[in-house]
Scaffold this active site. Structure first.
Site, PDB file in Angstrom:
ATOM      1  N   ASP A  36      70.084  50.318  10.896  1.00 43.78           N
ATOM      2  CA  ASP A  36      70.423  51.731  11.026  1.00 43.78           C
ATOM      3  C   ASP A  36      69.960  52.248  12.384  1.00 43.78           C
ATOM      4  OD1 ASP A  36      71.414  51.676   8.477  1.00 43.78           O
ATOM      5  OD2 ASP A  36      69.637  52.566   7.549  1.00 43.78           O
ATOM      6  N   LYS A  37      70.643  53.239  12.879  1.00 41.92           N
ATOM      7  CA  LYS A  37      70.351  53.789  14.198  1.00 41.92           C
ATOM      8  C   LYS A  37      68.870  54.144  14.399  1.00 41.92           C
ATOM      9  CE  LYS A  37      71.789  57.463  17.405  1.00 41.92           C
ATOM     10  NZ  LYS A  37      72.724  58.591  17.620  1.00 41.92           N
TER      11      LYS A  37
END
Length: 241
Positions: free
Chosen positions: A74-75
């Site tokens: 995830d970012k």
């Protein structure tokens, strides 16, 4: 500016910074695939320059390097990732993901303390594409996917305000959307800095202090796609208990 842990003709192992997409982003923001392609392109140009003693001709069209995405983070998550530099390596590594041979270990700071010092969570998650969130549902729900992880508490500490934080190590057995964040939040110990799934208190603290999400992919282990040798790489989390 890549943090490269290992590179050969088949693979590239890097540490993805928090706040950077692990795959190509449609927005005008940095992403790992673009950064790796730029790095590989510069490397080819430098090699040509060294071999000829001249700068590459401006008219020569650059060849877009191949970068195979094997897994994702995830970012807001920092951690170790492997990318393939050719189709054969990508196919071999992707097969390891499907067969559970690519092992991922995470560390996280959670609010409170899990009930058991060593435990396992097995839930069924359903992703909502419209809100980009996931939630735990009954396994009979259409689209629900099994999510499994094991964890152990490495350390716990009472904070000045009387609350407790725990440092946990997590062995992820499945790679579902936002899996670690959803499961720990649902079991009563949301991750620090998680403004999407965290408890109101944790989320407000994260916003007020601008704390990043306290989750890091600290170790990655897999078989080299050509030699078959087991390889392991690690990094340290940047958060503190």
């Amino acid at each position: 500016m890549l943090d490269i842990l290992y590179e050969d003709k088949d693979i590239l192992v890097v540490v993805k910074p928090a706040g950077v997409e692990s795959q190509t982003s449609r927005r005008l923001e940095p992403d790992m695939v673009s950064e790796i392609k730029n790095y590989l392109h510069r490397k080819v140009q430098e090699t040509k320059k060294l071999s000829t003693g001249l700068s590459p001709k401006a008219s020569t069209a650059p060849v877009d390097p191949y970068v195979g995405i094997i897994h994702r983070l995830d970012k807001p998550v920092r951690g170790v990732m492997v990318y393939a530099k050719n189709l054969k390596a990508a196919a071999h590594l992707s097969r390891q993901v499907q067969e559970g041979k690519l092992e991922k270990i995470y560390q996280a700071l959670v609010c409170g303390k899990p009930v058991d010092n060593v435990g396992k969570y097995v839930d069924y998650l359903l992703k909502d594409g419209k809100t980009n969130t996931s939630r735990i549902v009954d396994k009979s729900v259409a689209g629900a996917k099994r999510a499994e992880l094991e964890y152990q508490i490495l350390e716990k500490k009472e904070q000045e305000d009387g609350t407790v934080r725990s440092l946990v190590e997590i062995h992820l057995h499945t790679g579902r959307h936002h899996q670690i964040r959803v499961q720990f939040a649902a079991h009563g110990t949301p991750l620090m800095g998680d403004t999407k799934y965290g408890a109101p208190a944790a989320a407000s603290v994260g916003r007020a202090r601008r704390e990043p999400l306290a989750l890091c992919a600290v170790r990655l282990s897999f078989l080299h796609p050509v030699t078959g040798k087991r390889m392991e790489f690690s990094t340290k989390p940047q958060f503190v208990l």
